[in-house]
Write an enzyme that holds these catalytic residues in place. Structure first.
Site, PDB file in Angstrom:
ATOM      1  N   GLU A   1      -6.557   4.610   8.002  1.00  0.00           N
ATOM      2  CA  GLU A   1      -6.404   6.048   7.748  1.00  0.00           C
ATOM      3  C   GLU A   1      -7.697   6.641   7.191  1.00  0.00           C
ATOM      4  O   GLU A   1      -8.002   7.806   7.430  1.00  0.00           O
ATOM      5  CB  GLU A   1      -5.198   6.278   6.819  1.00  0.00           C
ATOM      6  CG  GLU A   1      -3.900   6.097   7.601  1.00  0.00           C
ATOM      7  CD  GLU A   1      -2.779   5.422   6.842  1.00  0.00           C
ATOM      8  OE1 GLU A   1      -2.768   5.453   5.610  1.00  0.00           O
ATOM      9  OE2 GLU A   1      -1.892   4.852   7.523  1.00  0.00           O
TER      10      GLU A   1
ATOM     11  N   SER B   1       3.758  -2.087  10.309  1.00  0.00           N
ATOM     12  CA  SER B   1       5.214  -2.149  10.473  1.00  0.00           C
ATOM     13  C   SER B   1       5.810  -3.504  10.095  1.00  0.00           C
ATOM     14  O   SER B   1       6.734  -3.986  10.759  1.00  0.00           O
ATOM     15  CB  SER B   1       5.615  -1.754  11.907  1.00  0.00           C
ATOM     16  OG  SER B   1       5.201  -0.423  12.176  1.00  0.00           O
TER      17      SER B   1
ATOM     18  N   GLU C   1      -4.954  -4.888  10.761  1.00  0.00           N
ATOM     19  CA  GLU C   1      -3.903  -3.895  10.964  1.00  0.00           C
ATOM     20  C   GLU C   1      -4.196  -3.150  12.269  1.00  0.00           C
ATOM     21  O   GLU C   1      -5.011  -2.205  12.278  1.00  0.00           O
ATOM     22  CB  GLU C   1      -3.895  -2.879   9.810  1.00  0.00           C
ATOM     23  CG  GLU C   1      -3.638  -3.478   8.455  1.00  0.00           C
ATOM     24  CD  GLU C   1      -3.145  -2.420   7.461  1.00  0.00           C
ATOM     25  OE1 GLU C   1      -2.022  -2.581   6.977  1.00  0.00           O
ATOM     26  OE2 GLU C   1      -3.866  -1.451   7.203  1.00  0.00           O
TER      27      GLU C   1
ATOM     28  N   GLY D   1       2.854   2.376  10.834  1.00  0.00           N
ATOM     29  CA  GLY D   1       3.800   3.473  10.668  1.00  0.00           C
ATOM     30  C   GLY D   1       4.548   3.840  11.936  1.00  0.00           C
ATOM     31  O   GLY D   1       5.181   4.889  12.009  1.00  0.00           O
TER      32      GLY D   1
ATOM     33  N   HIS E   1      -9.423   1.059   5.201  1.00  0.00           N
ATOM     34  CA  HIS E   1      -8.099   1.261   5.794  1.00  0.00           C
ATOM     35  C   HIS E   1      -8.213   2.200   6.994  1.00  0.00           C
ATOM     36  O   HIS E   1      -9.001   3.139   6.990  1.00  0.00           O
ATOM     37  CB  HIS E   1      -7.127   1.833   4.761  1.00  0.00           C
ATOM     38  CG  HIS E   1      -5.723   1.813   5.256  1.00  0.00           C
ATOM     39  ND1 HIS E   1      -5.228   2.800   6.084  1.00  0.00           N
ATOM     40  CD2 HIS E   1      -4.739   0.903   5.125  1.00  0.00           C
ATOM     41  CE1 HIS E   1      -3.972   2.487   6.410  1.00  0.00           C
ATOM     42  NE2 HIS E   1      -3.665   1.337   5.839  1.00  0.00           N
TER      43      HIS E   1
ATOM     44  N   ASN F   1       0.870  -1.177   0.000  1.00  0.00           N
ATOM     45  CA  ASN F   1       0.000   0.000   0.000  1.00  0.00           C
ATOM     46  C   ASN F   1       0.908   1.229   0.000  1.00  0.00           C
ATOM     47  O   ASN F   1       1.493   1.559   1.026  1.00  0.00           O
ATOM     48  CB  ASN F   1      -0.902  -0.038   1.249  1.00  0.00           C
ATOM     49  CG  ASN F   1      -1.712   1.239   1.405  1.00  0.00           C
ATOM     50  OD1 ASN F   1      -1.759   2.080   0.509  1.00  0.00           O
ATOM     51  ND2 ASN F   1      -2.342   1.379   2.566  1.00  0.00           N
ATOM     52  N   TRP F   2       1.010   1.853  -1.170  1.00  0.00           N
ATOM     53  CA  TRP F   2       1.946   2.986  -1.292  1.00  0.00           C
ATOM     54  C   TRP F   2       1.415   4.250  -0.637  1.00  0.00           C
ATOM     55  O   TRP F   2       2.119   5.248  -0.552  1.00  0.00           O
ATOM     56  CB  TRP F   2       2.262   3.238  -2.776  1.00  0.00           C
ATOM     57  CG  TRP F   2       3.017   2.126  -3.448  1.00  0.00           C
ATOM     58  CD1 TRP F   2       3.453   0.955  -2.872  1.00  0.00           C
ATOM     59  CD2 TRP F   2       3.438   2.065  -4.819  1.00  0.00           C
ATOM     60  NE1 TRP F   2       4.110   0.178  -3.801  1.00  0.00           N
ATOM     61  CE2 TRP F   2       4.114   0.834  -5.006  1.00  0.00           C
ATOM     62  CE3 TRP F   2       3.299   2.914  -5.915  1.00  0.00           C
ATOM     63  CZ2 TRP F   2       4.653   0.439  -6.236  1.00  0.00           C
ATOM     64  CZ3 TRP F   2       3.830   2.543  -7.138  1.00  0.00           C
ATOM     65  CH2 TRP F   2       4.506   1.315  -7.298  1.00  0.00           C
ATOM     66  N   LYS F   3       0.149   4.236  -0.231  1.00  0.00           N
ATOM     67  CA  LYS F   3      -0.486   5.423   0.376  1.00  0.00           C
ATOM     68  C   LYS F   3      -0.272   6.640  -0.535  1.00  0.00           C
ATOM     69  O   LYS F   3      -0.241   6.473  -1.753  1.00  0.00           O
ATOM     70  CB  LYS F   3       0.033   5.621   1.803  1.00  0.00           C
ATOM     71  CG  LYS F   3      -0.129   4.339   2.632  1.00  0.00           C
ATOM     72  CD  LYS F   3       0.082   4.519   4.104  1.00  0.00           C
ATOM     73  CE  LYS F   3      -0.108   3.186   4.805  1.00  0.00           C
ATOM     74  NZ  LYS F   3       0.007   3.282   6.262  1.00  0.00           N
TER      75      LYS F   3
ATOM     76  N   GLY G   1       3.035  -1.026   4.311  1.00  0.00           N
ATOM     77  CA  GLY G   1       3.058   0.397   3.994  1.00  0.00           C
ATOM     78  C   GLY G   1       4.472   0.841   3.679  1.00  0.00           C
ATOM     79  O   GLY G   1       4.993   0.628   2.581  1.00  0.00           O
ATOM     80  N   GLY G   2       5.144   1.440   4.657  1.00  0.00           N
ATOM     81  CA  GLY G   2       6.460   2.051   4.446  1.00  0.00           C
ATOM     82  C   GLY G   2       7.462   1.165   3.715  1.00  0.00           C
ATOM     83  O   GLY G   2       8.152   1.629   2.795  1.00  0.00           O
TER      84      GLY G   2
HETATM   85  P1  13P Z   1       3.261   0.455   7.709  1.00  0.00           P
HETATM   86  O1  13P Z   1       3.778  -0.826   7.095  1.00  0.00           O
HETATM   87  O2  13P Z   1       3.988   1.674   7.220  1.00  0.00           O
HETATM   88  O3  13P Z   1       3.159   0.355   9.191  1.00  0.00           O
HETATM   89  O4  13P Z   1       1.753   0.646   7.163  1.00  0.00           O
HETATM   90  C1  13P Z   1       0.868  -0.398   7.290  1.00  0.00           C
HETATM   91  C2  13P Z   1      -0.350  -0.074   6.520  1.00  0.00           C
HETATM   92  O5  13P Z   1      -1.125   0.794   6.896  1.00  0.00           O
HETATM   93  C3  13P Z   1      -0.582  -0.812   5.267  1.00  0.00           C
HETATM   94  O6  13P Z   1      -1.869  -0.595   4.795  1.00  0.00           O
END
Ligand code: 13P
Length: 251
Positions: free
Chosen positions: A98, A214, A168, A174, A96, A9-11, A235-236
């Site tokens: 967020e 993470s 999650e 994050g 998600h 997920n590149w956000k 994510g990251g």
């Molecule tokens: P991180 O891997 O950066 O913690 O993000 C997880 C995430 O929200 C994937 O959708």
């Protein structure tokens, strides 16, 4: 055997040129290696076309990060399931954290989005997870179970066969904090038991349940080999080919 998925997920990161470059690097890293999972990348809408072109003919799937539940019309700024599908996506995230916590999306909207995704031929990855306050109050399982039931409840077996779930925990996203393998695996077991009650053992046994929060190359192996963890939503660490491939091929 149920499907395993590692999705990046590149956000809100990487423009279409950077995205296409990263997609090319990921393909380079997959050359002559067969992953034990389906590999998915989920760029921002503006990069879907360029990343899709970069991935054309490969085994890597494309996904979007969100959708709107109407098919077309006066919904400024929104994108429909049909548009996402036409852009080459197989997957779409729904719920998600967020979007739940920054954009205020809740049960009713998420139910509509999930059903619109299915109707539009997409496979939704439905995200659930508790806040730190809910975990500390001993309400993590109750929160996650409610999130699963209030949106997925009522789907038929055909619909459910297209759905994956991502657990999650919000406090792990994050932050560099990860749920312990035992906690994550335990929650995945709770989700699978609930799916069993709602949809029967067969469907529950076929639903991929991914862990997110993470996930990094150095914790991927332990998480991905735990019971009931069928992949990762990253994510990251999905923003660079080395770290993403280190999760696709955990050592
Ligand atoms: P991180 O891997 O950066 O913690 O993000 C997880 C995430 O929200 C994937 O959708």
């Amino acid at each position: 055997m149920r499907k395993r998925i590692v999705a990046g997920n590149w956000k809100m990161n990487l423009d279409h040129r950077e995205g296409a470059r990263l997609a090319g690097e990921i393909l380079g890293g997959l050359k002559n290696r067969v992953p034990q999972c389906e590999v998915v990348v989920m760029p921002p809408f503006t990069s879907l076309h360029a990343v899709g072109e970069a991935l054309r003919g490969s085994s890597v799937s494309l996904g979007a990060q969100d959708l709107w539940h109407e098919e077309s019309g006066a919904f400024t700024g929104e994108v429909s399931a049909g548009m996402i599908s036409a852009a080459g996506c197989r997957y779409v995230l729904v719920g998600h954290s967020e979007r739940r916590h920054i954009l205020g999306e809740g049960r009713d909207l998420l139910s509509k989005k999930l059903r619109a995704a299915l109707k539009g031929g997409l496979s939704p990855i439905y995200c659930v997870g508790e806040l730190i306050e809910e975990r500390e109050a001993g309400r993590a399982e109750e929160t996650v179970s409610r999130q699963v039931e209030e949106v997925l409840g009522g789907l038929d077996a055909v619909g459910m066969s297209k759905v994956a779930i991502a657990y999650e925990p919000v406090w792990a996203i994050g932050t560099g904090k990860t749920a312990t393998t035992g906690d994550a695996s335990g929650m995945h077991g709770v989700i699978r038991d609930l799916l069993s009650k709602l949809f029967g053992r067969g469907t529950a046994g076929e639903t991929p349940i991914l862990y997110g929060g993470s996930v990094k190359p150095d914790n991927a192996r332990a998480l991905l080999s735990a019971d009931d963890i069928d992949g990762a939503l990253v994510g990251g660490a999905s923003l660079a080919s080395d770290s993403f491939l280190g999760i696709v091929f955990p050592t």
